[in-house]
Design an enzyme around this catalytic site. Structure first.
Site, PDB file in Angstrom:
ATOM      1  N   ASP A   1       7.447  -8.068  -5.413  1.00  0.00           N
ATOM      2  CA  ASP A   1       7.943  -7.515  -3.918  1.00  0.00           C
ATOM      3  C   ASP A   1       8.872  -6.445  -4.169  1.00  0.00           C
ATOM      4  O   ASP A   1       9.298  -5.967  -5.316  1.00  0.00           O
ATOM      5  CB  ASP A   1       8.323  -8.921  -3.017  1.00  0.00           C
ATOM      6  CG  ASP A   1       9.870  -9.371  -3.515  1.00  0.00           C
ATOM      7  OD1 ASP A   1      10.502  -8.670  -4.721  1.00  0.00           O
ATOM      8  OD2 ASP A   1      10.233  -9.997  -2.893  1.00  0.00           O
TER       9      ASP A   1
ATOM     10  N   HIS B   1      11.416   0.703  10.794  1.00  0.00           N
ATOM     11  CA  HIS B   1      10.180  -0.089  10.625  1.00  0.00           C
ATOM     12  C   HIS B   1       8.952   0.993  10.265  1.00  0.00           C
ATOM     13  O   HIS B   1       8.081   0.653   9.392  1.00  0.00           O
ATOM     14  CB  HIS B   1       9.663  -1.028  11.387  1.00  0.00           C
ATOM     15  CG  HIS B   1      10.749  -2.165  11.154  1.00  0.00           C
ATOM     16  ND1 HIS B   1      10.412  -3.085  10.551  1.00  0.00           N
ATOM     17  CD2 HIS B   1      11.860  -2.467  12.135  1.00  0.00           C
ATOM     18  CE1 HIS B   1      11.338  -4.316  10.721  1.00  0.00           C
ATOM     19  NE2 HIS B   1      12.169  -3.704  11.593  1.00  0.00           N
TER      20      HIS B   1
ATOM     21  N   GLU C   1       6.587  -7.776   2.137  1.00  0.00           N
ATOM     22  CA  GLU C   1       6.676  -6.659   1.110  1.00  0.00           C
ATOM     23  C   GLU C   1       6.085  -7.386  -0.094  1.00  0.00           C
ATOM     24  O   GLU C   1       6.624  -6.687  -1.358  1.00  0.00           O
ATOM     25  CB  GLU C   1       8.128  -6.266   1.073  1.00  0.00           C
ATOM     26  CG  GLU C   1       9.267  -7.262   0.597  1.00  0.00           C
ATOM     27  CD  GLU C   1       9.813  -8.058   1.381  1.00  0.00           C
ATOM     28  OE1 GLU C   1      11.046  -8.699   1.089  1.00  0.00           O
ATOM     29  OE2 GLU C   1       9.207  -8.431   2.677  1.00  0.00           O
TER      30      GLU C   1
ATOM     31  N   ASN D   1      14.083  -0.983   5.818  1.00  0.00           N
ATOM     32  CA  ASN D   1      14.115  -1.223   7.148  1.00  0.00           C
ATOM     33  C   ASN D   1      15.204  -0.706   8.124  1.00  0.00           C
ATOM     34  O   ASN D   1      15.137  -0.365   9.171  1.00  0.00           O
ATOM     35  CB  ASN D   1      13.378  -2.307   7.598  1.00  0.00           C
ATOM     36  CG  ASN D   1      11.753  -2.599   7.392  1.00  0.00           C
ATOM     37  OD1 ASN D   1      10.934  -1.335   7.442  1.00  0.00           O
ATOM     38  ND2 ASN D   1      11.217  -3.770   7.019  1.00  0.00           N
TER      39      ASN D   1
ATOM     40  N   ASP E   1       6.894   0.763   6.849  1.00  0.00           N
ATOM     41  CA  ASP E   1       5.482   0.567   6.709  1.00  0.00           C
ATOM     42  C   ASP E   1       4.655   1.678   6.003  1.00  0.00           C
ATOM     43  O   ASP E   1       3.947   1.528   5.228  1.00  0.00           O
ATOM     44  CB  ASP E   1       4.753   0.641   8.041  1.00  0.00           C
ATOM     45  CG  ASP E   1       4.943  -0.228   8.911  1.00  0.00           C
ATOM     46  OD1 ASP E   1       5.532  -1.587   8.638  1.00  0.00           O
ATOM     47  OD2 ASP E   1       4.705  -0.290  10.363  1.00  0.00           O
TER      48      ASP E   1
END
Length: 289
Positions: free
Chosen positions: A170, A183, A213, A178, A187
């Site tokens: 991750d 966000h 993630e 974020n 993304d």
């Protein structure tokens, strides 16, 4: 009169209706067949069905089956509904649903075929399958597909005694990305991460977004050492990659390999423990469990 009624009914049908004599030649071709295949009745009637409509790689097999049919009136497709590939006049292949029946006329076996173009249905099925197995944001496989693949590969590895490894990783401090950049940027990082890793793994490795993630790579025919080397390679590639807006991103990796009598949950638990250790030891590292 009966023949005229049959012709009227068949020409009103949405499905192609063909009749083939015992030489394999087309002797009847309705209006729907013209629309589906692109051949007029004059172009189709009298032509060998297999040479006209079957993709070349299937012709020999179909002609062999037809040779048996002309003697016995029997065949693997007779009396069944089958899905096969067919060929249009312009040379394009397309999927059809084929229903075949046998009829004996003057002591000779003829075949009647009802053909339905299922191109749109197949497209819909493929779209639904993609939606069911693909992560919408990154375009890689989703958790559901990974779980199903893990069960399949686990059974295969145990049956044939081949190695199998699992990598869980991750993005370090993703919440901070974020919070600082928003966000949409987060993304974008996930998308770039998926694209980067997908380019660096083997074609038959199974790469999925596990959630948030977190990502998983299922590595068939590879043990702990090979999976560790792959994880280390990916860690380095990610560390030097320039991600949009945030520039540098790192990842922690957990790696494990199949052990005797393992179940899927054992593999997942060990990779999760290894990933937790990687984070505890300072992130941007690979740990093996």
């Amino acid at each position: 009169e009966s023949e005229e009624i049959f012709r009227s009914m068949s020409n009103a049908a949405q499905d192609a209706i063909l009749m083939i004599n015992d030489d394999g030649a087309i002797v009847y071709w309705n209006n729907a067949a013209v629309k589906i295949y692109g051949y007029s009745s004059e172009e189709a009637i009298g032509k060998n069905l297999h040479r006209l409509l079957a993709p070349e790689r299937y012709r020999a097999g179909q002609e062999k089956v037809f040779a048996r049919f002309r003697e016995t009136g029997e065949g693997s497709l007779i009396g069944k509904i089958s899905e096969i590939k067919s060929l249009r006049k312009d040379g394009t292949e397309f999927p059809i649903e084929l229903s075949l029946s046998a009829v004996k006329i003057k002591g000779r076996w003829n075949a009647i075929a009802i053909v339905r173009d299922i191109t749109e249905r197949k497209r819909s099925e493929e779209t639904l399958l993609q939606l069911a197995t693909t992560d919408a944001l990154t375009g890689i496989f989703n958790r559901r597909y990974l779980n199903a693949s893990l069960e399949t590969e686990l059974k295969r590895a145990q049956r044939y005694r081949t190695p199998l490894a699992l990598i869980l990783f991750d993005i370090d401090q993703f919440k901070r990305i974020n919070d600082i950049f928003g966000h949409p940027v987060g993304d974008l990082v996930l998308k770039h991460m998926a694209d980067l890793v997908r380019e660096k793994i083997r074609e038959h490795d199974i790469f999925a977004r596990w959630g948030g993630e977190e990502f998983v790579i299922l590595v068939p025919n590879n043990g702990s050492d090979g999976a560790r080397k792959l994880a280390e390679k990916l860690r380095g590639e990610i560390e030097k990659y320039h991600f949009p807006e945030v520039n540098t991103v790192t990842c922690g990796f957990g790696v494990t390999a199949l052990q005797p009598d393992d179940k899927a949950e054992n593999l997942l638990k060990r990779t999760d423990e290894a990933l937790y250790k990687a984070k505890k030891m300072g992130r941007n590292r690979v740990e093996v469990s």
